[in-house]
Design an enzyme around this catalytic site. Structure first.
Site, PDB file in Angstrom:
ATOM      1  N   SER A 146      -9.958  -0.726   7.154  1.00 35.68           N
ATOM      2  CA  SER A 146      -9.313  -0.472   5.862  1.00 35.68           C
ATOM      3  C   SER A 146      -8.546  -1.643   5.280  1.00 35.68           C
ATOM      4  O   SER A 146      -8.160  -1.604   4.118  1.00 35.68           O
ATOM      5  CB  SER A 146      -8.381   0.740   5.969  1.00 35.68           C
ATOM      6  OG  SER A 146      -9.124   1.930   6.028  1.00 35.68           O
ATOM      7  N   LYS A 150       0.841  -1.196   0.000  1.00 34.92           N
ATOM      8  CA  LYS A 150       0.000   0.000   0.000  1.00 34.92           C
ATOM      9  C   LYS A 150       0.878   1.249   0.000  1.00 34.92           C
ATOM     10  O   LYS A 150       1.884   1.314   0.727  1.00 34.92           O
ATOM     11  CB  LYS A 150      -0.891  -0.028   1.242  1.00 34.92           C
ATOM     12  CG  LYS A 150      -1.916   1.088   1.342  1.00 34.92           C
ATOM     13  CD  LYS A 150      -2.771   0.874   2.596  1.00 34.92           C
ATOM     14  CE  LYS A 150      -3.835   1.923   2.758  1.00 34.92           C
ATOM     15  NZ  LYS A 150      -4.687   1.661   3.949  1.00 34.92           N
ATOM     16  N   SER A 154      -9.391   1.765   3.045  1.00 37.15           N
ATOM     17  CA  SER A 154      -8.441   2.515   2.240  1.00 37.15           C
ATOM     18  C   SER A 154      -7.436   1.630   1.510  1.00 37.15           C
ATOM     19  O   SER A 154      -6.697   2.118   0.649  1.00 37.15           O
ATOM     20  CB  SER A 154      -7.706   3.519   3.133  1.00 37.15           C
ATOM     21  OG  SER A 154      -6.968   2.858   4.156  1.00 37.15           O
TER      22      SER A 154
END
Length: 471
Positions: free
Chosen positions: A179, A80, A155
């Site tokens: 997330s 990420k 996210s």
């Protein structure tokens, strides 16, 4: 190509060790999948083809010289883009950090490399990670590999989409309110939210500090629980940069010990309704664990609504207070989703020193009461979210005669950020539209191994992972 890219990561590493496939083959197969699908899905914001191929060559030399190899040797992974990866963008989806490239790896990235993993690139996020839908002004929106008109969540949406679509064998997300778990649920993969400090959040942006240190974590995402377990083993362990870190030794329970863990399950929290298929997925999971020899009982924990309200104070109100000043004079750089989040935050009174202290104490008192309940039920089974993956831009849904609003739909994950429990999401069902539905397996703090072991038993019974429909 699917024969390679959809192998479990542990099988990839095993085949590399046995010289049945090469790291170069694996990397090239994943790069071809990225070239084919990323224009449609938009999961990666940067792919470092040259360095990935160089790392694959070095990994191949290590195999040929029969050196000691790590448990992820030659396995292509993604990270990420809120975590530091040397030489790659770490922008967290915001123009405020456009072009930022860290000079060194986050500790967990260094640990993954030391285990032999090959980093292909970094994946998309919503701006400053404050949304359950992945879209930003730098790179645009990420689409679900199950339906391009829907979101893979947020996210860690780019990470989930990359793994589900075979563009990555596994990787790393972060989670302050679902997330990791919501994107895993939306995308039909597995994800672990660990106890704060079990895996170091050092090198993550925004920094895990203050209230966020007690609710925000980093953790592994993969297509199988076995892959989660290996990633967790490699990434876990204290680091001086993580204020929540503790030297907790690894301890995997035996099969007999695992089956002695009493499981309490609930289909909803008595406040936020869930879709019928979500209820069915929880029931199916409960029955599957019962068939596998677990003692499974219906159990509605006390304190869930208070946990939701206190999480809201930490994440939404305090989060807005921390982020709003960053955009002073740069309001035009604010993405629509973050602007909406900050407006929700501003609707409530700002926290004062006194009110923040009150929230913090109430959180600790609630956590103590909740953990006493878990002395009987060492594992909880519940929904991962009220709904499956939604269409881009949707912000409310009608279920059981009630409107479920955006923030409320993820309360099932928010509970356990506030309380600090580790939680694993495993796919267990499908919506009428064919979208994946995951369930959440929650353990006690610092007992990730127990939660992962129960998740593995459930996965063995359900066998729910599938290749997404657009592949």
């Amino acid at each position: 190509m699917n024969d390679l890219i959809f192998l479990p990561a542990v099988v990839m590493a095993e085949q590399v060790l046995k010289k049945k496939i090469s790291p170069a083959e694996l990397v090239d197969a994943h790069l071809r999948q990225i070239e084919r699908l990323n224009p449609k899905i938009n999961a990666f914001v940067q792919v470092d083809t040259e360095r990935a191929r160089q790392a694959a060559q070095e990994a191949e030399i290590a195999v040929m010289h029969e050196r000691t190899l790590g448990p992820l040797h030659g396995v292509p992974i993604s990270i990420k883009s809120s975590l530091a990866v040397v030489g790659m963008l770490c922008e967290s989806g915001t123009r405020l950090r456009a072009g930022f490239v860290p000079a060194e790896d986050a500790p967990l990235v260094a640990r993954l490399r030391a285990a032999g993993a090959i980093v292909l690139g970094v994946t998309n996020t919503p701006e400053l990670l404050m949304a359950w839908e992945t879209d930003n002004l730098l790179y645009g929106r990420t689409n679900s590999p199950w339906d391009l008109e829907r979101t893979p969540g947020g996210s860690s949406g780019g990470e989930a989409a990359a793994i589900a679509a075979g563009m990555s064998a596994g990787g790393v997300g972060s989670d302050g309110g679902g997330s990791i778990r919501v994107p895993a649920h939306f995308s039909g993969i597995c994800g672990l939210k660990p106890t704060p400090g079990r895996i170091p959040a050092t090198g993550h942006y925004p920094v895990s500090a203050g209230p966020f240190a007690s609710i925000g974590v980093v953790g592994p995402m993969a297509r199988t629980v076995a892959d989660l377990k290996v990633l967790f083993e490699v990434m876990q362990g204290p680091d001086a940069g993580d204020t929540c870190a503790a030297p907790v030794p690894l301890r995997w329970p035996s099969d007999d010990e695992t089956r002695k863990l009493r499981v309490g399950y609930f289909e909803d929290d008595s406040r936020t309704p869930v879709t019928p298929e979500t209820r069915e997925a929880v029931r199916t999971a409960a029955e599957a664990l019962g068939s596998a020899g677990f003692q499974v009982e219906h159990f509605q924990p006390e304190g869930l609504e208070e946990a939701r309200r206190l999480w809201h104070k930490f994440f939404v109100v305090a989060g807005g207070m921390l982020l709003r000043p960053m955009f002073k004079g740069r309001e035009s750089d604010l993405s629509p989703m973050l602007k909406q989040f900050l407006e929700w935050s501003a609707d409530e009174p700002a926290l004062t020193g006194e009110s923040l202290l009150d929230v913090w104490i109430r959180r600790d008192e609630l956590r103590a009461r909740f953990l006493r309940q878990m002395e009987r039920y060492r594992i909880l089974l519940c929904p991962a979210a009220a709904i499956p993956a939604f269409r881009h831009g949707e912000r409310s849904w009608r279920m059981e005669g009630k409107t479920v609003h955006y923030l409320d739909a993820w309360s099932y994950t928010e509970f356990f950020n506030l309380l600090g429990n580790p939680a694993v999401v495993v796919p267990a069902g499908r919506s009428p539209e064919g979208m994946p539905i995951g369930v959440q397996i929650v353990g006690r703090p610092w007992e990730e191994e127990q939660a992962l072991s129960v998740a593995a038993a459930l996965e063995k019974q359900c066998g729910a992972w599938r290749i997404p429909s657009i592949i």
